[in-house]
Scaffold this active site. Structure first.
Site, PDB file in Angstrom:
ATOM      1  N   ASP A   7       5.003   4.628   3.363  1.00  0.00           N
ATOM      2  CA  ASP A   7       4.749   5.883   4.239  1.00  0.00           C
ATOM      3  C   ASP A   7       5.545   6.723   4.614  1.00  0.00           C
ATOM      4  O   ASP A   7       7.023   5.843   5.002  1.00  0.00           O
ATOM      5  CB  ASP A   7       3.583   5.863   4.921  1.00  0.00           C
ATOM      6  CG  ASP A   7       3.157   7.756   4.035  1.00  0.00           C
ATOM      7  OD1 ASP A   7       3.881   8.679   4.469  1.00  0.00           O
ATOM      8  OD2 ASP A   7       1.494   6.980   4.188  1.00  0.00           O
ATOM      9  N   ASP A  38     -10.706   9.686  -4.867  1.00  0.00           N
ATOM     10  CA  ASP A  38     -11.967  10.632  -5.321  1.00  0.00           C
ATOM     11  C   ASP A  38     -11.769  11.764  -6.267  1.00  0.00           C
ATOM     12  O   ASP A  38     -12.888  12.854  -6.747  1.00  0.00           O
ATOM     13  CB  ASP A  38     -12.711  11.606  -4.005  1.00  0.00           C
ATOM     14  CG  ASP A  38     -11.016  12.654  -3.257  1.00  0.00           C
ATOM     15  OD1 ASP A  38     -10.375  11.811  -3.045  1.00  0.00           O
ATOM     16  OD2 ASP A  38     -11.624  13.261  -3.656  1.00  0.00           O
ATOM     17  N   GLU A  97       1.032  -1.395  -0.133  1.00  0.00           N
ATOM     18  CA  GLU A  97       0.345   0.232  -0.719  1.00  0.00           C
ATOM     19  C   GLU A  97       0.769   1.245   0.168  1.00  0.00           C
ATOM     20  O   GLU A  97       1.912   1.314   1.202  1.00  0.00           O
ATOM     21  CB  GLU A  97      -0.778  -0.097   1.035  1.00  0.00           C
ATOM     22  CG  GLU A  97      -1.955   1.458   0.655  1.00  0.00           C
ATOM     23  CD  GLU A  97      -2.836   1.381   2.595  1.00  0.00           C
ATOM     24  OE1 GLU A  97      -3.639   2.379   2.572  1.00  0.00           O
ATOM     25  OE2 GLU A  97      -2.485   0.383   3.368  1.00  0.00           O
ATOM     26  N   ASP A 111      -2.117  12.067  -2.657  1.00  0.00           N
ATOM     27  CA  ASP A 111      -2.616  13.790  -3.210  1.00  0.00           C
ATOM     28  C   ASP A 111      -2.209  13.190  -4.406  1.00  0.00           C
ATOM     29  O   ASP A 111      -1.158  13.277  -5.465  1.00  0.00           O
ATOM     30  CB  ASP A 111      -1.333  14.377  -2.489  1.00  0.00           C
ATOM     31  CG  ASP A 111      -1.688  16.260  -2.392  1.00  0.00           C
ATOM     32  OD1 ASP A 111      -2.031  16.341  -3.202  1.00  0.00           O
ATOM     33  OD2 ASP A 111      -0.237  16.361  -1.497  1.00  0.00           O
TER      34      ASP A 111
END
Length: 221
Positions: free
Chosen positions: A72, A157, A47, A121
């Site tokens: 991350d 989104d 991920e 982002d």
């Protein structure tokens, strides 16, 4: 807030399921994740930009025969997912603290089975293209570390970012992908296993539709 972050950074230093600079394995892990971290020869799933690792941990609960790695650069975020996995006894979960553009420093060719990119982002068109996680440079990295036929998933989104991602794949010559701009009301709804990130919960509550695509990278698409 500063004290909470500080505690999480300390937590990363002691948790065995977190790899970060100056910890054992960090500089030698490439090509050896199953051997040195998981001790089980299961398929690896990444991920990218995992934040607090909602997908990493969520998928690990559902698929015990796969090994999951959340990546991350934000140490205070991955500490949350790492502690959750530890508290639940999930031995098929690990976290790597690094920037995504360093991916090939930690994973060898054909080492990864799947990659999830969840609500990255979107970055602005002007000046931000090189940081978009679906620009051609990043896509080339993903194809290099994925096994033949390995799957890339994207949830976002942002419709403009999604459209950009679709075009980036097409420019690479990728043809065999599925996509939808309304995941929850599509035939692909079961592919995300009902897992929602914190951002996804926020966006859907505001009425945003979720865009999704998946492609099986191959030498010839």
């Amino acid at each position: 807030m500063a004290r909470k972050k500080e505690k999480r950074f300390v937590l990363n230093q002691v948790l065995d399921n977190v790899l970060e600079e100056k910890k054992p394995l960090y500089d030698i892990i490439k090509g050896k994740w199953n051997e040195l971290v998981f001790k089980k020869p299961n398929p690896l799933v990444l991920e990218l930009g995992c934040g607090k690792g909602e997908y990493t941990v969520g998928l690990a609960r559902i698929f015990p025969d796969f090994n999951f790695i959340g990546i991350d650069i934000k140490g205070d975020r991955i500490a949350v997912g790492a502690k959750t996995a530890t508290d639940e006894g999930l031995t098929n979960v690990a976290f790597l603290r690094t920037k995504i553009h360093n991916l090939e420093d930690f994973f060898g060719a054909n080492e990864v089975s799947e990659i999830w990119i969840t609500f990255p982002d979107p970055q602005p068109l002007e000046g931000g293209i090189k940081r978009r996680l679906t620009n051609p440079r990043f896509l080339a990295m993903y194809r290099n570390v994925l096994i033949e036929g390995g799957t890339l998933h994207l949830k976002t989104d942002s419709e403009p970012f999604f459209d950009y991602s679709v075009e980036s794949l097409k420019q690479m010559g990728v043809k065999n992908f599925i996509s939808t701009k309304d995941l929850y009301n599509s035939e692909y709804n079961d592919r995300h296993h009902g897992i929602k990130t914190r951002f996804e919960e926020i966006f859907t509550a505001k009425g945003f539709k979720i865009n999704y695509l998946a492609t099986a990278f191959a030498t010839q698409n």
